[in-house]
Design an enzyme around this catalytic site. Structure first.
Site, PDB file in Angstrom:
ATOM      1  N   LYS A  15     -12.485   2.680   3.547  1.00 45.92           N
ATOM      2  CA  LYS A  15     -13.125   3.738   2.750  1.00 45.92           C
ATOM      3  C   LYS A  15     -13.300   3.312   1.295  1.00 45.92           C
ATOM      4  O   LYS A  15     -14.364   3.465   0.723  1.00 45.92           O
ATOM      5  CB  LYS A  15     -12.272   5.025   2.733  1.00 45.92           C
ATOM      6  CG  LYS A  15     -12.061   5.677   4.054  1.00 45.92           C
ATOM      7  CD  LYS A  15     -11.347   7.016   3.869  1.00 45.92           C
ATOM      8  CE  LYS A  15      -9.958   6.919   3.234  1.00 45.92           C
ATOM      9  NZ  LYS A  15      -8.922   6.365   4.086  1.00 45.92           N
ATOM     10  N   ARG A  90      -7.511  15.507   2.339  1.00 46.01           N
ATOM     11  CA  ARG A  90      -6.625  14.898   3.321  1.00 46.01           C
ATOM     12  C   ARG A  90      -5.970  15.962   4.196  1.00 46.01           C
ATOM     13  O   ARG A  90      -5.254  15.623   5.128  1.00 46.01           O
ATOM     14  CB  ARG A  90      -5.532  14.113   2.613  1.00 46.01           C
ATOM     15  CG  ARG A  90      -5.719  12.610   2.631  1.00 46.01           C
ATOM     16  CD  ARG A  90      -4.537  12.003   1.915  1.00 46.01           C
ATOM     17  NE  ARG A  90      -4.321  10.614   2.179  1.00 46.01           N
ATOM     18  CZ  ARG A  90      -4.902   9.626   1.503  1.00 46.01           C
ATOM     19  NH1 ARG A  90      -5.790   9.877   0.584  1.00 46.01           N
ATOM     20  NH2 ARG A  90      -4.575   8.373   1.769  1.00 46.01           N
ATOM     21  N   ARG A 127      -2.812  -6.642   3.201  1.00 44.93           N
ATOM     22  CA  ARG A 127      -3.718  -6.318   2.095  1.00 44.93           C
ATOM     23  C   ARG A 127      -3.021  -6.501   0.745  1.00 44.93           C
ATOM     24  O   ARG A 127      -1.873  -6.143   0.568  1.00 44.93           O
ATOM     25  CB  ARG A 127      -4.140  -4.850   2.260  1.00 44.93           C
ATOM     26  CG  ARG A 127      -4.823  -4.246   1.072  1.00 44.93           C
ATOM     27  CD  ARG A 127      -5.447  -2.931   1.414  1.00 44.93           C
ATOM     28  NE  ARG A 127      -4.523  -1.812   1.281  1.00 44.93           N
ATOM     29  CZ  ARG A 127      -4.902  -0.543   1.376  1.00 44.93           C
ATOM     30  NH1 ARG A 127      -6.153  -0.242   1.652  1.00 44.93           N
ATOM     31  NH2 ARG A 127      -4.023   0.417   1.240  1.00 44.93           N
ATOM     32  N   ARG A 155       0.746  -3.486  -2.314  1.00 42.67           N
ATOM     33  CA  ARG A 155       1.043  -2.097  -2.662  1.00 42.67           C
ATOM     34  C   ARG A 155       2.376  -1.708  -2.048  1.00 42.67           C
ATOM     35  O   ARG A 155       2.661  -2.082  -0.917  1.00 42.67           O
ATOM     36  CB  ARG A 155      -0.060  -1.196  -2.081  1.00 42.67           C
ATOM     37  CG  ARG A 155      -1.006  -0.681  -3.128  1.00 42.67           C
ATOM     38  CD  ARG A 155      -2.200  -0.011  -2.517  1.00 42.67           C
ATOM     39  NE  ARG A 155      -1.873   1.167  -1.701  1.00 42.67           N
ATOM     40  CZ  ARG A 155      -2.808   1.968  -1.212  1.00 42.67           C
ATOM     41  NH1 ARG A 155      -4.085   1.745  -1.440  1.00 42.67           N
ATOM     42  NH2 ARG A 155      -2.472   3.009  -0.472  1.00 42.67           N
ATOM     43  N   ARG A 166       2.367   6.298   7.288  1.00 40.70           N
ATOM     44  CA  ARG A 166       1.093   6.807   6.757  1.00 40.70           C
ATOM     45  C   ARG A 166       0.124   7.116   7.890  1.00 40.70           C
ATOM     46  O   ARG A 166      -0.637   8.079   7.827  1.00 40.70           O
ATOM     47  CB  ARG A 166       0.469   5.784   5.800  1.00 40.70           C
ATOM     48  CG  ARG A 166       1.078   5.865   4.411  1.00 40.70           C
ATOM     49  CD  ARG A 166       0.827   4.621   3.599  1.00 40.70           C
ATOM     50  NE  ARG A 166      -0.558   4.361   3.328  1.00 40.70           N
ATOM     51  CZ  ARG A 166      -1.054   3.151   3.052  1.00 40.70           C
ATOM     52  NH1 ARG A 166      -0.251   2.100   3.047  1.00 40.70           N
ATOM     53  NH2 ARG A 166      -2.318   2.994   2.785  1.00 40.70           N
TER      54      ARG A 166
HETATM   55  P1  ADP Z   1      -4.917   4.908   1.756  1.00 40.48           P
HETATM   56  O1  ADP Z   1      -5.002   3.430   1.663  1.00 40.48           O
HETATM   57  O2  ADP Z   1      -3.806   5.399   2.631  1.00 40.48           O
HETATM   58  O3  ADP Z   1      -6.244   5.542   2.043  1.00 40.48           O
HETATM   59  P2  ADP Z   1      -4.859   6.032  -0.932  1.00 40.48           P
HETATM   60  O4  ADP Z   1      -4.981   4.977  -1.947  1.00 40.48           O
HETATM   61  O5  ADP Z   1      -6.053   6.917  -0.682  1.00 40.48           O
HETATM   62  O6  ADP Z   1      -4.349   5.346   0.383  1.00 40.48           O
HETATM   63  O7  ADP Z   1      -3.625   7.008  -1.279  1.00 40.48           O
HETATM   64  C1  ADP Z   1      -2.330   6.522  -1.478  1.00 40.48           C
HETATM   65  C2  ADP Z   1      -1.333   7.663  -1.454  1.00 40.48           C
HETATM   66  O8  ADP Z   1      -1.662   8.638  -2.476  1.00 40.48           O
HETATM   67  C3  ADP Z   1      -1.290   8.472  -0.164  1.00 40.48           C
HETATM   68  O9  ADP Z   1      -0.496   7.876   0.830  1.00 40.48           O
HETATM   69  C4  ADP Z   1      -0.723   9.810  -0.680  1.00 40.48           C
HETATM   70  O10 ADP Z   1       0.654   9.748  -0.892  1.00 40.48           O
HETATM   71  C5  ADP Z   1      -1.398   9.969  -2.036  1.00 40.48           C
HETATM   72  N1  ADP Z   1      -2.679  10.703  -1.939  1.00 40.48           N
HETATM   73  C6  ADP Z   1      -3.925  10.222  -2.198  1.00 40.48           C
HETATM   74  N2  ADP Z   1      -4.864  11.172  -2.005  1.00 40.48           N
HETATM   75  C7  ADP Z   1      -4.195  12.295  -1.615  1.00 40.48           C
HETATM   76  C8  ADP Z   1      -4.601  13.617  -1.249  1.00 40.48           C
HETATM   77  N3  ADP Z   1      -5.884  13.979  -1.239  1.00 40.48           N
HETATM   78  N4  ADP Z   1      -3.639  14.500  -0.895  1.00 40.48           N
HETATM   79  C9  ADP Z   1      -2.353  14.160  -0.898  1.00 40.48           C
HETATM   80  N5  ADP Z   1      -1.893  12.938  -1.215  1.00 40.48           N
HETATM   81  C10 ADP Z   1      -2.796  12.002  -1.579  1.00 40.48           C
END
Ligand code: ADP
Length: 230
Positions: A15, A90, A127, A155, A166
């Site tokens: 994404k 989410r 990654r 990360r 996750r």
């Molecule tokens: P991913 O690679 O899992 O898509 P992101 O970079 O989008 O990861 O998000 C990393 C973390 O930030 C998530 O695991 C969560 O803890 C938090 N997070 C991001 N966006 C949201 C959201 N919309 N609602 C709740 N938590 C979020």
């Protein structure tokens, strides 16, 4: 019509990469809640301090906090002509709040990027991310970022055990969003288990198809009446 694009898909689906490419190609902002939270953690704001532990466990930050962040960001001038949302909503509660925020604006175009589970675990645990600019790169591409020369690190939430958590959180809380949006005429699913260039081409084609039909379809921009299939 403003291109208000929302990317759905599990962690590791690509994404962020696709959102970045698409936003750049159209000159609209990419709004990534993960990036916003990581920046808050780095600068040590109150939200960042509270979010860090939650993110490190792979859990979700509170809906109210996230909705507030996105509401404020979407009100900024640069989002008026379109945006790409990555990582939000989410949860179904976040999606319902987003519908409220979007009232009176052009419809959301929703794209679900689908990738099989084994491929996700493989991608996430290999990654790397740039400490300076947040760019993603697979392991084995050297120690520095190809874009800015910053240091590449893993990360904290990309360790294998957190990745598995996750994905559980995704299946429990975020996957129901696909059903929430699937009934809308502006929803499309695309195959994310292809090269980034092919996914980008499929994404552009899906969006072009939605835009071509959007003005002719009823119920665009709101939840379609139940029973309506895409
Ligand atoms: P991913 O690679 O899992 O898509 P992101 O970079 O989008 O990861 O998000 C990393 C973390 O930030 C998530 O695991 C969560 O803890 C938090 N997070 C991001 N966006 C949201 C959201 N919309 N609602 C709740 N938590 C979020």
């Amino acid at each position: 019509m403003a291109l208000n694009l929302l990317m759905l898909g599990p962690p590791g689906a690509g994404k962020g990469t696709q959102a970045e490419r698409f936003a750049q190609s159209r000159g609209i902002p990419k709004i990534s809640t993960g990036d916003i939270l990581r920046e808050a953690v780095q600068t040590g704001t109150e939200i960042g301090l509270r979010a860090k532990a939650i993110m490190d466990r792979g859990e979700l930050v509170n809906d109210e906090v996230m909705i507030g962040i996105v509401r404020e960001r979407l009100e900024k001038k640069d989002a008026a002509n379109g945006f790409v949302l990555d990582g939000f909503p989410r949860t179904v509660a976040q999606a319902a709040a987003l519908d409220g925020i979007m009232a009176g604006r052009d419809p959301l175009i929703v794209v679900d990027i689908m990738v099989p589970e084994e491929e996700l675990v493989r991608r996430l645990s290999s990654r790397m991310i740039c400490r300076s600019c947040g760019h993603n790169a697979p392991m084995g591409h050297g120690p520095v970022c190809a874009l800015c020369g910053g240091e590449l690190i893993q990360r904290t939430d990309d360790s294998e055990s957190v990745v598995i958590d996750r994905l559980k959180v995704y299946h429990g809380q975020s996957e129901p969003l696909v059903e929430y949006y699937r009934v809308r005429p502006t929803f499309r699913a695309i195959n994310g288990a292809q090269s980034p260039d092919q996914v980008a081409a499929d994404l552009a084609a899906a969006i072009a198809a939605v835009c071509a039909h959007a003005t002719r379809l009823p119920g665009v921009g709101t939840a379609a009446p139940s029973g309506v299939q895409p």
